[in-house]
Design a protein around this motif. Structure first.
Motif, PDB file in Angstrom:
ATOM      1  N   SER A 134      -8.021   4.472  -0.354  1.00  0.00           N
ATOM      2  CA  SER A 134      -8.350   4.681  -1.767  1.00  0.00           C
ATOM      3  C   SER A 134      -7.122   4.453  -2.640  1.00  0.00           C
ATOM      4  N   THR A 135      -5.980   4.980  -2.211  1.00  0.00           N
ATOM      5  CA  THR A 135      -4.722   4.757  -2.929  1.00  0.00           C
ATOM      6  C   THR A 135      -4.348   3.284  -2.896  1.00  0.00           C
ATOM      7  N   LEU A 136      -4.498   2.655  -1.745  1.00  0.00           N
ATOM      8  CA  LEU A 136      -4.196   1.235  -1.586  1.00  0.00           C
ATOM      9  C   LEU A 136      -5.001   0.381  -2.553  1.00  0.00           C
ATOM     10  N   VAL A 137      -6.315   0.605  -2.610  1.00  0.00           N
ATOM     11  CA  VAL A 137      -7.198  -0.204  -3.456  1.00  0.00           C
ATOM     12  C   VAL A 137      -6.839  -0.052  -4.928  1.00  0.00           C
ATOM     13  N   PHE A 138      -6.503   1.158  -5.346  1.00  0.00           N
ATOM     14  CA  PHE A 138      -6.119   1.385  -6.744  1.00  0.00           C
ATOM     15  C   PHE A 138      -4.929   0.514  -7.133  1.00  0.00           C
ATOM     16  N   PHE A 139      -3.889   0.535  -6.318  1.00  0.00           N
ATOM     17  CA  PHE A 139      -2.689  -0.234  -6.654  1.00  0.00           C
ATOM     18  C   PHE A 139      -2.915  -1.740  -6.509  1.00  0.00           C
ATOM     19  N   GLU A 140      -3.713  -2.152  -5.525  1.00  0.00           N
ATOM     20  CA  GLU A 140      -4.035  -3.579  -5.401  1.00  0.00           C
ATOM     21  C   GLU A 140      -4.796  -4.065  -6.630  1.00  0.00           C
TER      22      GLU A 140
ATOM     23  N   ASN B  63       7.790  20.962   5.756  1.00  0.00           N
ATOM     24  CA  ASN B  63       9.110  20.705   6.327  1.00  0.00           C
ATOM     25  C   ASN B  63       9.989  19.847   5.428  1.00  0.00           C
ATOM     26  N   GLY B  64       9.484  19.454   4.255  1.00  0.00           N
ATOM     27  CA  GLY B  64      10.269  18.654   3.322  1.00  0.00           C
ATOM     28  C   GLY B  64       9.856  17.195   3.322  1.00  0.00           C
ATOM     29  N   PHE B  65       9.924  16.570   2.144  1.00  0.00           N
ATOM     30  CA  PHE B  65       9.509  15.174   2.002  1.00  0.00           C
ATOM     31  C   PHE B  65      10.589  14.244   2.556  1.00  0.00           C
ATOM     32  N   SER B  66      10.122  13.210   3.279  1.00  0.00           N
ATOM     33  CA  SER B  66      11.048  12.293   3.935  1.00  0.00           C
ATOM     34  C   SER B  66      10.379  10.943   4.128  1.00  0.00           C
ATOM     35  N   LEU B  67      11.187   9.878   4.219  1.00  0.00           N
ATOM     36  CA  LEU B  67      10.659   8.560   4.574  1.00  0.00           C
ATOM     37  C   LEU B  67      10.166   8.531   6.015  1.00  0.00           C
ATOM     38  N   ASN B  68      10.665   9.467   6.807  1.00  0.00           N
ATOM     39  CA  ASN B  68      10.310   9.536   8.215  1.00  0.00           C
ATOM     40  C   ASN B  68       9.075  10.406   8.398  1.00  0.00           C
TER      41      ASN B  68
ATOM     42  N   GLY C  15       3.370  -0.096  -5.253  1.00  0.00           N
ATOM     43  CA  GLY C  15       2.497   1.040  -4.930  1.00  0.00           C
ATOM     44  C   GLY C  15       1.543   0.717  -3.803  1.00  0.00           C
ATOM     45  N   ALA C  16       0.999  -0.504  -3.795  1.00  0.00           N
ATOM     46  CA  ALA C  16       0.076  -0.908  -2.732  1.00  0.00           C
ATOM     47  C   ALA C  16       0.804  -0.961  -1.387  1.00  0.00           C
ATOM     48  N   PHE C  17       2.006  -1.536  -1.381  1.00  0.00           N
ATOM     49  CA  PHE C  17       2.771  -1.610  -0.142  1.00  0.00           C
ATOM     50  C   PHE C  17       3.125  -0.224   0.370  1.00  0.00           C
ATOM     51  N   PHE C  18       3.596   0.649  -0.516  1.00  0.00           N
ATOM     52  CA  PHE C  18       3.999   1.982  -0.080  1.00  0.00           C
ATOM     53  C   PHE C  18       2.797   2.870   0.251  1.00  0.00           C
ATOM     54  N   SER C  19       1.595   2.385  -0.038  1.00  0.00           N
ATOM     55  CA  SER C  19       0.395   3.109   0.370  1.00  0.00           C
ATOM     56  C   SER C  19      -0.018   2.753   1.791  1.00  0.00           C
ATOM     57  N   LYS C  20       0.037   1.436   2.121  1.00  0.00           N
ATOM     58  CA  LYS C  20      -0.440   1.039   3.456  1.00  0.00           C
ATOM     59  C   LYS C  20       0.278  -0.187   4.007  1.00  0.00           C
ATOM     60  N   GLY C  21       1.531  -0.323   3.685  1.00  0.00           N
ATOM     61  CA  GLY C  21       2.326  -1.363   4.303  1.00  0.00           C
ATOM     62  C   GLY C  21       1.914  -2.773   3.918  1.00  0.00           C
ATOM     63  N   ILE C  22       1.991  -3.682   4.879  1.00  0.00           N
ATOM     64  CA  ILE C  22       1.778  -5.100   4.637  1.00  0.00           C
ATOM     65  C   ILE C  22       0.380  -5.388   4.107  1.00  0.00           C
ATOM     66  N   ALA C  23      -0.580  -4.519   4.374  1.00  0.00           N
ATOM     67  CA  ALA C  23      -1.943  -4.700   3.863  1.00  0.00           C
ATOM     68  C   ALA C  23      -1.974  -4.708   2.337  1.00  0.00           C
TER      69      ALA C  23
ATOM     70  N   PRO D 201       5.174   6.014   3.223  1.00  0.00           N
ATOM     71  CA  PRO D 201       4.691   7.396   3.058  1.00  0.00           C
ATOM     72  C   PRO D 201       4.059   7.768   1.711  1.00  0.00           C
ATOM     73  N   LEU D 202       3.830   6.827   0.780  1.00  0.00           N
ATOM     74  CA  LEU D 202       3.397   7.223  -0.558  1.00  0.00           C
ATOM     75  C   LEU D 202       2.126   8.069  -0.542  1.00  0.00           C
ATOM     76  N   ALA D 203       1.066   7.575   0.096  1.00  0.00           N
ATOM     77  CA  ALA D 203      -0.200   8.312   0.127  1.00  0.00           C
ATOM     78  C   ALA D 203      -0.040   9.645   0.851  1.00  0.00           C
ATOM     79  N   ILE D 204       0.781   9.677   1.894  1.00  0.00           N
ATOM     80  CA  ILE D 204       1.030  10.913   2.633  1.00  0.00           C
ATOM     81  C   ILE D 204       1.769  11.914   1.742  1.00  0.00           C
ATOM     82  N   TRP D 205       2.736  11.440   0.955  1.00  0.00           N
ATOM     83  CA  TRP D 205       3.444  12.324   0.025  1.00  0.00           C
ATOM     84  C   TRP D 205       2.479  12.940  -0.985  1.00  0.00           C
ATOM     85  N   ILE D 206       1.591  12.123  -1.519  1.00  0.00           N
ATOM     86  CA  ILE D 206       0.621  12.625  -2.511  1.00  0.00           C
ATOM     87  C   ILE D 206      -0.289  13.667  -1.859  1.00  0.00           C
TER      88      ILE D 206
END
Length: 493
Positions: A150-156, A55-60, A186-194, A75-80
């Protein structure tokens, strides 16, 4: 001077990639595309990625075209994952391959960081191998499933490694700033405040190794830039959807001091330390004890050893404060535990070699045997944990798993009704994902019914858990065939 076809740095790189790929092939890569879809949270993220892909890439983030307030993460990990679905279709391979690749990249980053601080390739390779044989990292919800961690840990790991190398004067300030911002954002856009939970370890690293830089305004530039960029995301979301911030505040921020948590995720303060010592990092947790010897005796390495212990320890302290705890929340600690374990083994040997110089060969044999035994035990732990166990299927996954079995058996009807009563729409996510995966290769139409009766349509798939005597009477007469923990009912002619 003797010339070689391959330079030493390139040879180190090639050897590291070869060894890590070999170890990953028996732990990380092994049968990762098993068709079973996990309920939490792989199925939910798969639905989000499905919508983004088609349906197209979106922040929502949406689920079946509607804004998803269950998953409020960036949405970074979801986009990937969505890009993977566009490339490979909707299946478990596409859902999980991004987690697999980022886990391998984290092992590679672990090797690179350890090489920079130890200047010994065999120690650096050992750190990457230990990570790939750590059950807490090669675990459902982290490296081998289609989740965010997994994406979160890489960027952290990127932004903490950049800080450590900068503190050791291994990289310049401009390079540190750029890499830090990439990692933190990258870490934030993978899983927010974590994604910011490793930030205290950044400050601790600088205090121990390069405290003078804390007085410099330019040290805080990459931190401030990262916070502004990430805060801008929340601002954009709030402007476009005021309701989003109310939900996100509760699920991403307030949850960490909310005492009203689900009973099965309420754990004691010591939970992560017990889990890491007994299972998550076992048996390599024993090596952390060996490291106490060089920490005490080698004064020239005292600061570095303190930092290597403090980076994971401070992070674990922070995530131990909230009552809600899950096995995968500690995932960011494992790259640093792996580096620490490899360095502890190496320095333990070097320290004893100086203390008893007449027994170098005996010490080498002893430490080599110990390393082999530990690696073998780690390998067996990972292999055992990765083996699919049918008894681990939860009640929420029963219908989806049985639907997969029906499709594999060749008995899938063109139309199928699935009876699954539920009190929360999210509880249907695993079944919906399983059905969409089946639809990739089979022409069939499905519906999910919350009630059954005389007007129910057949064929009908129903869990044995819901196949009560009263339901049997309502649906009689009907022929039945068992698939997994479900019954497929077909109306008699």
């Amino acid at each position: 001077m003797k010339q070689t076809l391959v330079s030493q740095p390139l040879m180190q790189l090639l050897v590291a990639i070869a060894v890590l790929a070999l170890v990953a092939s028996v732990g990380l890569f092994d049968d990762f595309a098993d068709p079973h879809v996990n309920m939490w949270d792989e199925a939910t993220y798969a639905l989000n990625a499905f919508d983004q892909a088609y349906n197209g890439f979106s922040l929502n983030l949406t689920s079946e075209g509607k804004t998803d307030y269950y998953n409020t993460k960036p949405p970074l990990a979801i986009w990937i994952e969505a890009m993977s679905i566009r490339l490979f279709g909707f299946n478990t391979f596409a859902i999980r391959i991004h987690s697999i690749l980022f886990a391998f990249l984290t092992a590679f980053l672990t090797w690179f960081t350890c090489l920079k601080i130890s200047n010994r390739n065999h120690v650096a390779i050992l750190s990457g191998v230990i990570l790939l044989l750590s059950q807490g990292f090669i675990h459902t919800h982290v490296a081998r499933t289609g989740d965010l961690d997994s994406t979160l840990v890489f960027f952290e790991t990127i932004y903490v490694a950049a800080t450590l190398l900068f503190a050791m004067e291994k990289i310049s300030w401009p390079r540190f700033s750029l890499v830090f911002i990439v990692g933190a954002v990258g870490a934030f856009f993978s899983k927010g405040i974590a994604g910011f939970f490793m930030m205290p370890s950044v400050i601790i690293t600088m205090i121990v190794l390069r405290s003078g830089q804390l007085k410099s305004a330019k040290f805080y530039f990459p931190i401030a830039t990262s916070v502004i960029l990430c805060g801008g995301y929340y601002l954009l979301k709030w402007i476009n959807d005021p309701e989003y911030w109310n939900v996100a505040y509760q699920t991403e921020i307030a949850r960490y001091w909310d005492n009203d948590v689900i009973y099965w995720i309420e754990k004691p303060f010591s939970f992560y330390f017990n889990w890491i010592g007994a299972e998550g990092f076992y048996p390599f947790s024993y090596l952390l004890i060996i490291g106490m010897l060089p920490l005490i005796l080698l004064k020239q390495l005292k600061g570095l050893m303190q930092v290597l212990y403090l980076i994971p320890f401070v992070f674990l302290l922070i995530i131990s404060v909230p009552q809600a705890k899950m096995h995968w929340y500690d995932a960011a600690a494992y790259p640093w535990l792996a580096i620490l374990a490899a360095v502890c083994l190496h320095l333990g040997f070097e320290t004893l070699k100086v203390m008893v110089p007449k027994h170098k060969i005996s010490l080498l044999a002893m430490f080599s045997i110990m390393a082999i035994l530990l690696l073998y035990k780690g390998f067996m732990n990972v292999k055992s944990a990765n083996r699919f166990q049918s008894e681990t299927i939860t009640d929420l996954e029963t219908e989806g798993q049985s639907l997969m079995q029906i499709a594999q058996s060749g008995h899938l009807p063109e139309k199928l009704s699935i009876y699954k009563p539920t009190i929360h729409e999210e509880f249907l996510d695993q079944l919906k994902v399983s059905a969409l995966i089946v639809k990739e290769n089979h022409e069939f139409v499905f519906s999910i019914d919350s009630a059954v009766g005389q007007n129910s349509t057949f064929p009908l798939l129903i869990s044995e858990l819901n196949f009560t005597d009263s339901v049997k009477q309502l649906l009689a007469p009907a022929k039945s065939e068992k698939f997994g923990n479900c019954v497929l009912l077909t109306q008699e002619s």
